[in-house]
Scaffold this active site. Structure first.
Site, PDB file in Angstrom:
ATOM      1  N   TYR A  33       0.828  -1.233  -0.066  1.00  0.00           N
ATOM      2  CA  TYR A  33      -0.029  -0.095  -0.071  1.00  0.00           C
ATOM      3  C   TYR A  33       0.943   1.431  -0.103  1.00  0.00           C
ATOM      4  CZ  TYR A  33       0.816   0.987   4.835  1.00  0.00           C
ATOM      5  OH  TYR A  33       1.406   1.232   6.157  1.00  0.00           O
ATOM      6  N   LYS A 149       6.564  -1.972   1.889  1.00  0.00           N
ATOM      7  CA  LYS A 149       5.355  -1.239   2.543  1.00  0.00           C
ATOM      8  C   LYS A 149       4.203  -2.404   2.359  1.00  0.00           C
ATOM      9  CE  LYS A 149       3.105   3.249   3.248  1.00  0.00           C
ATOM     10  NZ  LYS A 149       3.247   3.301   4.574  1.00  0.00           N
ATOM     11  N   GLU A 182      11.782   2.538  14.508  1.00  0.00           N
ATOM     12  CA  GLU A 182      10.764   3.550  13.995  1.00  0.00           C
ATOM     13  C   GLU A 182       9.249   3.487  14.597  1.00  0.00           C
ATOM     14  OE1 GLU A 182       9.419   2.684   9.898  1.00  0.00           O
ATOM     15  OE2 GLU A 182       9.543   0.578  10.298  1.00  0.00           O
ATOM     16  N   LEU A 207      10.855   1.417   7.478  1.00  0.00           N
ATOM     17  CA  LEU A 207      10.296   1.783   6.333  1.00  0.00           C
ATOM     18  C   LEU A 207      11.111   3.079   5.460  1.00  0.00           C
ATOM     19  CD1 LEU A 207       7.961   1.490   3.988  1.00  0.00           C
ATOM     20  CD2 LEU A 207       6.736   3.319   5.340  1.00  0.00           C
TER      21      LEU A 207
HETATM   22  N1  PDD Z   1       2.631   5.093   7.367  1.00  0.00           N
HETATM   23  N2  PDD Z   1       7.127   3.861   9.020  1.00  0.00           N
HETATM   24  C1  PDD Z   1       5.998   3.261   8.982  1.00  0.00           C
HETATM   25  C2  PDD Z   1       6.005   1.824   9.657  1.00  0.00           C
HETATM   26  C3  PDD Z   1       4.739   3.672   8.529  1.00  0.00           C
HETATM   27  O1  PDD Z   1       3.769   2.967   8.393  1.00  0.00           O
HETATM   28  C4  PDD Z   1       5.093   4.989   7.814  1.00  0.00           C
HETATM   29  C5  PDD Z   1       3.852   5.662   7.140  1.00  0.00           C
HETATM   30  C6  PDD Z   1       6.323   5.704   7.925  1.00  0.00           C
HETATM   31  C7  PDD Z   1       6.447   7.072   7.417  1.00  0.00           C
HETATM   32  O2  PDD Z   1       6.433   6.996   5.832  1.00  0.00           O
HETATM   33  P1  PDD Z   1       6.081   8.306   4.986  1.00  0.00           P
HETATM   34  O3  PDD Z   1       6.808   9.491   5.412  1.00  0.00           O
HETATM   35  O4  PDD Z   1       6.439   7.762   3.489  1.00  0.00           O
HETATM   36  O5  PDD Z   1       4.566   8.169   5.233  1.00  0.00           O
HETATM   37  C8  PDD Z   1       7.033   4.889   8.587  1.00  0.00           C
HETATM   38  C9  PDD Z   1       1.624   5.862   6.550  1.00  0.00           C
HETATM   39  C10 PDD Z   1       1.241   7.328   6.810  1.00  0.00           C
HETATM   40  C11 PDD Z   1       0.272   4.881   7.289  1.00  0.00           C
HETATM   41  O6  PDD Z   1       0.496   3.775   7.428  1.00  0.00           O
HETATM   42  O7  PDD Z   1      -0.888   5.313   7.303  1.00  0.00           O
END
Ligand code: PDD
Length: 285
Positions: A33, A149, A182, A207
């Site tokens: 996703y 992801k 994270e 991620l």
């Molecule tokens: N989450 N780490 C994890 C485990 C994440 O699920 C996310 C993003 C990030 C940050 O990635 P980015 O800056 O590309 O959004 C780091 C999204 C927002 C979600 O699952 O809703």
């Protein structure tokens, strides 16, 4: 106004949108996703999100279901039909529908594509950022490829729920070496007492956040001291500032970790400035 979802070529009211029970996303979490920020009706950092999507799909050997240009149109159509100015668009691609068997389905099985979009309350988000948030820490019990992801997010779900139950907004995973990896849905950062901004290297253990990548560029452009290295939970407790980054939360100051105040217990100067700068750097399309 009813929300609209895109499912395999059709735009449907959310309540009527459905996926067959043998979809591999439903049965095996066999899919990926993306979540993109929408600001002022524009997709933010779309090219980077699409590049990460292509990488996630290729790591799991799921074919790209449609040309990138067509997918870009679907995202826009969803944003438009849901009348989102500020919010997020969610895109999910699974390996498709097939009789349940762990191994891959026959070649030619069509991946399932779902897109939804929803508005977010930017004023409420600004208030949360202005106050800063609390974070708890939990053991990192995820698989070794969280750089993909994937929609397989059970440890993240349990971690976020643990945070909620303890009055916190996010949970930071801590690996067996005592290092923060994270957050359950965000990347983790600290600012050391000497003013250096630190985040863990983007290996297989986190991620590769798009917001993280943009914030690193901002830090470098601003001439701030920056270290891409692991940091421990203890170092985080003693940090001058802490913050997290994600497409939905942008740059969000962390003021308590495991109920210990970070710095003076208020949002830090660097985190607040980076949140401000993020707006100017994010690429619109
Ligand atoms: N989450 N780490 C994890 C485990 C994440 O699920 C996310 C993003 C990030 C940050 O990635 P980015 O800056 O590309 O959004 C780091 C999204 C927002 C979600 O699952 O809703």
């Amino acid at each position: 106004m009813s929300r609209i979802a895109y499912v395999n070529g059709r735009y449907l009211p959310l309540g009527k949108a459905a996926i067959p029970v043998e979809d591999r996303g439903y049965q095996f979490s066999d899919g990926v996703y993306e979540v993109c920020e929408i600001s002022g009706g524009h997709l933010i950092d779309e090219a980077r999100h699409m590049a990460r999507l292509a990488r996630s799909l290729s790591e799991l050997r799921i074919p790209m279901p449609m040309p990138a240009t067509a997918l870009a149109l679907v995202l826009r159509e969803c944003i438009c039909r849901n009348r989102v100015r500020d919010g997020i668009v969610y895109l999910q691609i699974t390996r498709g529908v097939a009789r349940r068997d762990h191994a891959f389905p026959p070649p030619g099985t069509r991946p399932t594509v779902v897109v939804t979009a929803r508005s977010m309350d930017s004023a409420a988000n600004e208030r949360i950022a202005g106050a800063g948030i609390s974070v708890i820490t939990v053991p990192d019990n995820r698989w070794g490829r969280v750089d993909i992801k994937s929609i397989s997010l059970l440890p993240n779900v349990l971690a976020k729920q643990a945070a909620r139950e303890q009055g916190a907004k996010e949970a930071w995973f801590v690996d067996q070496g005592g290092n923060v990896t994270e957050g359950s849905s965000s990347n983790a950062w600290i600012v050391t007492t000497s003013g250096s901004v630190v985040t863990r290297p983007a290996d297989h253990g986190i991620l590769r956040g798009i917001t993280r990548a943009v914030v690193i560029e901002i830090i470098k452009a601003q001439g701030l001291e920056f270290e891409e290295r692991p940091f421990t939970r203890d170092e985080a407790y003693g940090a001058r500032e802490a913050f997290l980054t994600s497409a939905s939360q942008l740059v969000l100051p962390v003021v308590r970790i495991d109920d210990r105040p970070i710095g003076n217990g208020a949002p830090g100067l660097i985190a607040t400035a980076l949140r401000e700068r993020f707006r100017h750097h994010a690429t619109r399309s």
